[in-house]
Design a protein around this motif. Sequence first.
Motif, mmCIF file in Angstrom:
data_model
loop_
_atom_site.group_PDB
_atom_site.id
_atom_site.type_symbol
_atom_site.label_atom_id
_atom_site.label_comp_id
_atom_site.label_asym_id
_atom_site.label_seq_id
_atom_site.Cartn_x
_atom_site.Cartn_y
_atom_site.Cartn_z
ATOM 1 N N ILE A 269 -61.542 7.026 10.341
ATOM 2 C CA ILE A 269 -60.086 7.019 10.545
ATOM 3 C C ILE A 269 -59.705 7.490 11.938
ATOM 4 N N CYS A 270 -58.649 6.870 12.474
ATOM 5 C CA CYS A 270 -57.973 7.303 13.699
ATOM 6 C C CYS A 270 -56.502 7.534 13.328
ATOM 7 N N ILE A 271 -55.845 8.463 13.983
ATOM 8 C CA ILE A 271 -54.473 8.827 13.619
ATOM 9 C C ILE A 271 -53.519 8.643 14.787
ATOM 10 N N SER A 272 -52.327 8.116 14.493
ATOM 11 C CA SER A 272 -51.237 8.152 15.480
ATOM 12 C C SER A 272 -50.003 8.740 14.811
ATOM 13 N N LEU A 273 -49.234 9.501 15.573
ATOM 14 C CA LEU A 273 -48.025 10.156 15.065
ATOM 15 C C LEU A 273 -46.918 9.940 16.081
ATOM 16 N N GLY B 32 -51.117 4.693 11.040
ATOM 17 C CA GLY B 32 -50.021 4.714 11.996
ATOM 18 C C GLY B 32 -48.767 5.332 11.408
ATOM 19 N N VAL B 33 -48.568 6.618 11.671
ATOM 20 C CA VAL B 33 -47.364 7.310 11.207
ATOM 21 C C VAL B 33 -46.282 7.150 12.268
ATOM 22 N N ASN B 34 -45.092 6.741 11.836
ATOM 23 C CA ASN B 34 -43.985 6.486 12.759
ATOM 24 C C ASN B 34 -42.753 7.231 12.276
ATOM 25 N N GLY B 35 -42.081 7.890 13.200
ATOM 26 C CA GLY B 35 -40.892 8.664 12.834
ATOM 27 C C GLY B 35 -39.833 7.850 12.120
ATOM 28 N N GLY B 36 -39.770 6.564 12.436
ATOM 29 C CA GLY B 36 -38.749 5.714 11.830
ATOM 30 C C GLY B 36 -39.073 5.234 10.440
ATOM 31 N N SER B 37 -40.308 5.497 9.958
ATOM 32 C CA SER B 37 -40.680 5.009 8.630
ATOM 33 C C SER B 37 -41.338 6.088 7.786
ATOM 34 N N LEU B 38 -40.881 7.331 7.945
ATOM 35 C CA LEU B 38 -41.399 8.420 7.135
ATOM 36 C C LEU B 38 -41.012 8.234 5.673
ATOM 37 N N GLU B 39 -41.857 8.713 4.766
ATOM 38 C CA GLU B 39 -41.555 8.635 3.346
ATOM 39 C C GLU B 39 -40.276 9.411 3.032
ATOM 40 N N LYS B 40 -39.527 8.901 2.071
ATOM 41 C CA LYS B 40 -38.222 9.500 1.758
ATOM 42 C C LYS B 40 -38.354 10.942 1.292
ATOM 43 N N MET C 259 -51.476 18.260 14.949
ATOM 44 C CA MET C 259 -52.539 17.487 14.309
ATOM 45 C C MET C 259 -53.903 17.884 14.885
ATOM 46 N N ARG C 260 -53.949 18.095 16.181
ATOM 47 C CA ARG C 260 -55.215 18.473 16.824
ATOM 48 C C ARG C 260 -55.678 19.843 16.329
ATOM 49 N N GLN C 261 -54.727 20.729 16.052
ATOM 50 C CA GLN C 261 -55.061 22.073 15.578
ATOM 51 C C GLN C 261 -55.577 22.063 14.144
ATOM 52 N N THR C 262 -55.195 21.044 13.382
ATOM 53 C CA THR C 262 -55.485 21.049 11.951
ATOM 54 C C THR C 262 -56.480 19.992 11.502
ATOM 55 N N SER C 263 -56.964 19.150 12.415
ATOM 56 C CA SER C 263 -57.965 18.148 12.040
ATOM 57 C C SER C 263 -58.779 17.748 13.268
ATOM 58 N N ASP C 264 -59.879 17.032 13.013
ATOM 59 C CA ASP C 264 -60.704 16.566 14.135
ATOM 60 C C ASP C 264 -60.778 15.044 14.176
ATOM 61 N N TYR C 265 -59.795 14.369 13.577
ATOM 62 C CA TYR C 265 -59.762 12.910 13.664
ATOM 63 C C TYR C 265 -59.382 12.490 15.082
ATOM 64 N N SER D 121 -47.124 13.596 6.616
ATOM 65 C CA SER D 121 -47.268 12.189 6.250
ATOM 66 C C SER D 121 -48.684 11.706 6.541
ATOM 67 N N ALA D 122 -49.206 12.076 7.694
ATOM 68 C CA ALA D 122 -50.556 11.664 8.069
ATOM 69 C C ALA D 122 -51.592 12.184 7.090
ATOM 70 N N PHE D 123 -51.479 13.437 6.719
ATOM 71 C CA PHE D 123 -52.457 14.010 5.796
ATOM 72 C C PHE D 123 -52.359 13.399 4.404
ATOM 73 N N GLY D 124 -51.158 12.985 4.018
ATOM 74 C CA GLY D 124 -51.017 12.291 2.741
ATOM 75 C C GLY D 124 -51.803 10.988 2.745
ATOM 76 N N HIS D 125 -51.717 10.254 3.845
ATOM 77 C CA HIS D 125 -52.442 8.994 3.977
ATOM 78 C C HIS D 125 -53.955 9.237 4.075
ATOM 79 N N ILE D 126 -54.327 10.298 4.782
ATOM 80 C CA ILE D 126 -55.751 10.640 4.896
ATOM 81 C C ILE D 126 -56.338 10.928 3.521
ATOM 82 N N ARG D 127 -55.632 11.734 2.725
ATOM 83 C CA ARG D 127 -56.120 12.068 1.383
ATOM 84 C C ARG D 127 -56.279 10.816 0.528
#
Length: 345
Positions: free
Chosen positions: A166-170, A125-133, A185-191, A150-156
Amino acid sequence: MTKQIQVGGVPIGGGAPVTIQSMTNTPTQNAQATLDQIQKLASAGCEIVRVAVPDLEAARAVGKIKEHSPIPVVVDIHFDFKLALEAIAAGADKVRINPGNIGGEDRVKAVADACRLHNIPIRIGVNGGSLEKDILSKYGKICPEALVESAFGHIRLLNKFDFDDICISLKSSSVPVTMQAYQLMRQTSDYPLHIGVTEAGTVKMGTLKSAVGIGGLLALGIGDTMRVSLSADPVEEIYAARDILKAAGVRREGPELVACPTCGRTKIDLIALANQVEERLKTVDKPITVAVMGCAVNGPGEASAADCGIAGGIGEGLLFQKGNVIRKVPQDQLVEELFALIEHL
């Protein structure tokens, strides 16, 4: 097409129907109150429910909740990986985490191992309010590219521990940012993608923002499961979600009402008439389109795509089916005649 995951037997992605989710707002520690709310959500059309797990007592309550819940139960975990482990052991069907906020890699590995052992997926669950610094510093603002990075960092990180269920939310509170992030995200992954606009607001504004954001994505063929986030009774989220799915042409369940916007030619109280029909349609489960038109001259023709409908005039109106007039009806009997016709469709 996205990959498919299973949440308590409910498929997400891979061409499966878009599922409706919501989240309880009862104290999860109070298992009975939470189950009562889950039952109301399920009755309204919710297909997957999420519960907050802020402490050990809540994690342990997941067992009873899962045992009696009519729909799959997702646990929402922040910061404490031990709560995830406890909830997984208690029978959770899915875990929602932000792998970046539950500590070191050993803790992420422990959660991934537990989910693999119990064969349950993780939603990142990636949220705009809690992005990594560091990501926020790189981009200077919350933007689609930052959310996706951020999502791809967590995926890796999860992939490092041989986990890919895995399921992704942004999610962002900005509709354009949210929509662009999901498109990227849809263009760059199939999660599979869990779509929604976070912190959308009250029923009126929150539904509008969600209709634009979620509905827009659905119309583009993006989204595998969804939650409408409202500052309201969670049941309202389900009603809004069902309406959005119908408006986007993704689902055809239950009736759809179409009504003209009124004009100077309107000779009846069309607004009251449309509201009356809409209210009564809540008890109808047929996948039909019903029209309420204000002009007896043009109404049937303009609404010819509808399965049936009524058009008002002075003192009387028309009952029609597929654009063909069936008969004239006194104005005060229009609704009753309409629903008598619907009953026989």
